[in-house]
Design a protein around this motif. Structure first.
Motif, PDB file in Angstrom:
ATOM      1  N   ALA A 181       1.185  -1.248  -0.107  1.00 43.79           N
ATOM      2  CA  ALA A 181       0.043  -0.105   0.208  1.00 43.79           C
ATOM      3  C   ALA A 181       0.822   1.341   0.028  1.00 43.79           C
ATOM      4  O   ALA A 181       0.537   2.115  -0.669  1.00 43.79           O
ATOM      5  N   GLN A 191       2.910   1.496  -3.516  1.00 49.75           N
ATOM      6  CA  GLN A 191       2.213   1.409  -4.864  1.00 49.75           C
ATOM      7  C   GLN A 191       1.024   2.534  -4.643  1.00 49.75           C
ATOM      8  O   GLN A 191       0.393   3.255  -5.705  1.00 49.75           O
ATOM      9  N   LEU A 192       0.372   2.744  -3.561  1.00 50.54           N
ATOM     10  CA  LEU A 192      -0.572   3.847  -3.335  1.00 50.54           C
ATOM     11  C   LEU A 192      -0.324   5.015  -2.780  1.00 50.54           C
ATOM     12  O   LEU A 192      -1.082   6.139  -2.501  1.00 50.54           O
ATOM     13  N   LEU A 229      -6.765  -1.638  -0.281  1.00 49.56           N
ATOM     14  CA  LEU A 229      -5.902  -2.873  -1.094  1.00 49.56           C
ATOM     15  C   LEU A 229      -6.504  -4.182  -0.611  1.00 49.56           C
ATOM     16  O   LEU A 229      -6.864  -4.991  -1.555  1.00 49.56           O
ATOM     17  N   LEU A 280      -4.895  -3.324  -7.643  1.00 49.30           N
ATOM     18  CA  LEU A 280      -4.740  -1.818  -6.981  1.00 49.30           C
ATOM     19  C   LEU A 280      -6.066  -1.058  -7.167  1.00 49.30           C
ATOM     20  O   LEU A 280      -6.490  -0.770  -8.287  1.00 49.30           O
ATOM     21  N   VAL A 328      -7.401   5.472  -6.379  1.00 51.34           N
ATOM     22  CA  VAL A 328      -7.308   6.070  -5.165  1.00 51.34           C
ATOM     23  C   VAL A 328      -6.989   7.495  -5.397  1.00 51.34           C
ATOM     24  O   VAL A 328      -5.949   7.826  -6.377  1.00 51.34           O
TER      25      VAL A 328
END
Length: 69
Positions: free
Chosen positions: A16, A19-20, A29, A50, A53
């Protein structure tokens, strides 16, 4: 939809974050990948979806429930 392929030793929160952009999005996630709830530490080769967001959604995730819109 974007995906991420795990490497040996990945964990939900580290994915998380990487990647986010925030470990606070770990729940989002996990909700997108419920079939993998049994993993704490991932083996290599698992393809995770994914969540999309937006910056605002990320901020909402960090707020207590009573302050979310």
């Amino acid at each position: 939809m974007k995906t991420y392929t795990t490497v040996q030793g990945d964990m939900w929160d580290s994915i998380a974050y990487a990647q986010l952009g925030s470990a606070s999005l770990t729940g989002a996630l996990m909700r997108c990948n419920q079939q993998y709830f049994g993993f704490y530490s991932f083996p290599a080769g698992i393809v995770l979806a994914l969540p999309e967001v937006t910056e605002a959604a990320g901020l909402d995730e960090r707020l207590p429930p009573w302050k979310r819109k």
